[in-house]
Design a protein around this motif. Structure first.
Motif, PDB file in Angstrom:
ATOM      1  N   LEU A  42      96.760  -1.158 -22.397  1.00 14.74           N
ATOM      2  CA  LEU A  42      96.319  -2.412 -23.002  1.00 14.74           C
ATOM      3  C   LEU A  42      97.083  -3.608 -22.435  1.00 14.74           C
ATOM      4  O   LEU A  42      96.514  -4.687 -22.247  1.00 14.74           O
ATOM      5  CB  LEU A  42      96.494  -2.348 -24.521  1.00 14.74           C
ATOM      6  CG  LEU A  42      95.542  -1.431 -25.282  1.00 14.74           C
ATOM      7  CD1 LEU A  42      95.916  -1.404 -26.755  1.00 14.74           C
ATOM      8  CD2 LEU A  42      94.093  -1.888 -25.119  1.00 14.74           C
ATOM      9  N   VAL A  43      98.368  -3.409 -22.149  1.00 15.17           N
ATOM     10  CA  VAL A  43      99.196  -4.526 -21.680  1.00 15.17           C
ATOM     11  C   VAL A  43      98.724  -5.039 -20.326  1.00 15.17           C
ATOM     12  O   VAL A  43      98.801  -6.245 -20.045  1.00 15.17           O
ATOM     13  CB  VAL A  43     100.681  -4.098 -21.619  1.00 15.17           C
ATOM     14  CG1 VAL A  43     101.528  -5.153 -20.928  1.00 15.17           C
ATOM     15  CG2 VAL A  43     101.211  -3.858 -23.025  1.00 15.17           C
ATOM     16  N   ILE A  44      98.223  -4.153 -19.461  1.00  3.25           N
ATOM     17  CA  ILE A  44      97.887  -4.584 -18.095  1.00  3.25           C
ATOM     18  C   ILE A  44      96.437  -5.029 -17.958  1.00  3.25           C
ATOM     19  O   ILE A  44      95.988  -5.303 -16.843  1.00  3.25           O
ATOM     20  CB  ILE A  44      98.183  -3.459 -17.082  1.00  3.25           C
ATOM     21  CG1 ILE A  44      97.267  -2.243 -17.315  1.00  3.25           C
ATOM     22  CG2 ILE A  44      99.636  -3.051 -17.111  1.00  3.25           C
ATOM     23  CD1 ILE A  44      97.321  -1.221 -16.206  1.00  3.25           C
ATOM     24  N   VAL A  45      95.668  -5.094 -19.044  1.00  6.14           N
ATOM     25  CA  VAL A  45      94.279  -5.569 -18.945  1.00  6.14           C
ATOM     26  C   VAL A  45      94.272  -7.017 -18.452  1.00  6.14           C
ATOM     27  O   VAL A  45      94.885  -7.893 -19.068  1.00  6.14           O
ATOM     28  CB  VAL A  45      93.568  -5.473 -20.311  1.00  6.14           C
ATOM     29  CG1 VAL A  45      92.211  -6.159 -20.257  1.00  6.14           C
ATOM     30  CG2 VAL A  45      93.416  -4.021 -20.720  1.00  6.14           C
ATOM     31  N   PRO A  46      93.641  -7.283 -17.313  1.00  2.00           N
ATOM     32  CA  PRO A  46      93.629  -8.657 -16.777  1.00  2.00           C
ATOM     33  C   PRO A  46      92.886  -9.618 -17.704  1.00  2.00           C
ATOM     34  O   PRO A  46      91.877  -9.261 -18.319  1.00  2.00           O
ATOM     35  CB  PRO A  46      92.890  -8.507 -15.447  1.00  2.00           C
ATOM     36  CG  PRO A  46      92.979  -7.064 -15.105  1.00  2.00           C
ATOM     37  CD  PRO A  46      92.965  -6.330 -16.415  1.00  2.00           C
ATOM     38  N   THR A  47      93.396 -10.824 -17.780  1.00  2.84           N
ATOM     39  CA  THR A  47      92.774 -11.847 -18.623  1.00  2.84           C
ATOM     40  C   THR A  47      92.275 -13.041 -17.807  1.00  2.84           C
ATOM     41  O   THR A  47      91.607 -13.912 -18.351  1.00  2.84           O
ATOM     42  CB  THR A  47      93.775 -12.355 -19.676  1.00  2.84           C
ATOM     43  OG1 THR A  47      94.949 -12.838 -19.027  1.00  2.84           O
ATOM     44  CG2 THR A  47      94.159 -11.233 -20.641  1.00  2.84           C
TER      45      THR A  47
END
Length: 272
Positions: A236-241
């Motif tokens: 979840l932390v590395i999901v690009p935004t």
């Protein structure tokens, strides 16, 4: 029989490549990939009881070792090039791969039941990893000057990521500003980087192997549900935004689908 042996050899080679590459990409744990590919236990047995385990697993370890070296050293250059083209698409490729392995990891975690302590381990590990990585990568921006000792520290983190599934060492390096210099040094086979990082990594693996093996033997469900929490939170932390446009979003979706399909193919091969 010969065809099955060749297929298994190629499967182990591909798994080794993915595990080595997983150690390079931020947010991805090579140890978690080893667990879901059913390689973690044999690997830990070889480390802790080589006299008894090597005669049983040496055929597996050869393609795994070759694949890991290719993934860790060779894929570093490819990942550096891919990230220079599109960070988001590269991240989504590995997010798809992890998402495809989570069902297998969930089944593995429940082999000995799902007690309240096991679910507590899942929630605690997921919450701690998500909060810690989010704070380090999105809130605090600490930058250090890379040198021999910092590269050695990177090797220690990589060793922990191999032995402790869910340990996302590359994310910590990225937060400290060490990731890009380390990746570039591996890509060009820089002697300073190799002489500092590799000994630190192998020494950490040797020192932690018995402790981690003991914990998994005594507290199987708690340990594996903790891994599940690590894997979910670090993904979840590395999901690009941020995206450059609709084109990059479409390519990212294709990369995520390709990663998921690859994980599904490996799981199907395991069932066969």
């Amino acid at each position: 029989m010969e065809k099955r042996k060749r297929t298994r050899w190629l499967r182990n080679l591909l798994c080794g490549v993915l595990i080595g590459a997983g150690a390079i990409l931020p947010g991805v744990s090579g140890g978690v990939l080893a667990v879901v590919f059913d390689i973690y236990r044999p690997f830990m047995e070889v480390l802790t009881r080589p006299g008894r385990a090597l005669p049983r697993y040496w055929r597996m370890m050869i393609p795994l070792g070759l694949g890991w070296a290719a993934g860790f050293m060779g894929v570093a250059k490819g990942i550096a090039a891919a990230m220079s083209l599109s960070d988001a698409a590269t991240y989504w490729l590995f997010i798809g791969l992890i998402a495809g392995t989570l069902p297998s990891l969930f089944r593995e975690a429940g082999k000995e039941g799902r007690s309240a302590s096991a679910w507590g381990s899942f929630l605690l590990c997921a919450g701690a990893v998500f909060a810690g990585l989010f704070y380090v990568s999105r809130v605090v921006h600490v930058q250090v000057e890379p040198d021999f000792w910092w590269y050695n520290f990177c090797g220690v983190l990589w060793g922990m990521g191999v032995v402790i599934p869910g340990m996302t060492s590359s994310s910590v390096m990225m937060a400290l500003g060490l990731y890009q210099p380390m990746l570039e040094g591996l890509a060009r086979l820089d002697l300073l980087v190799l002489s500092a990082a590799l000994p630190g990594m192998f020494l950490t693996i040797a020192l932690l192997a018995r402790l981690v093996t003991w914990f998994f033997r005594r507290h199987y469900a708690v340990a594996y549900h903790g891994i599940l929490g690590f894997a979910a939170a670090s993904t979840l932390v590395i999901v690009p935004t941020e995206y450059t446009g609709a084109g990059e979003m479409a390519v990212s979706a294709l990369c995520a689908a390709a990663g998921f399909a690859l994980a599904f193919f490996l799981a199907r091969m395991d069932r066969q």
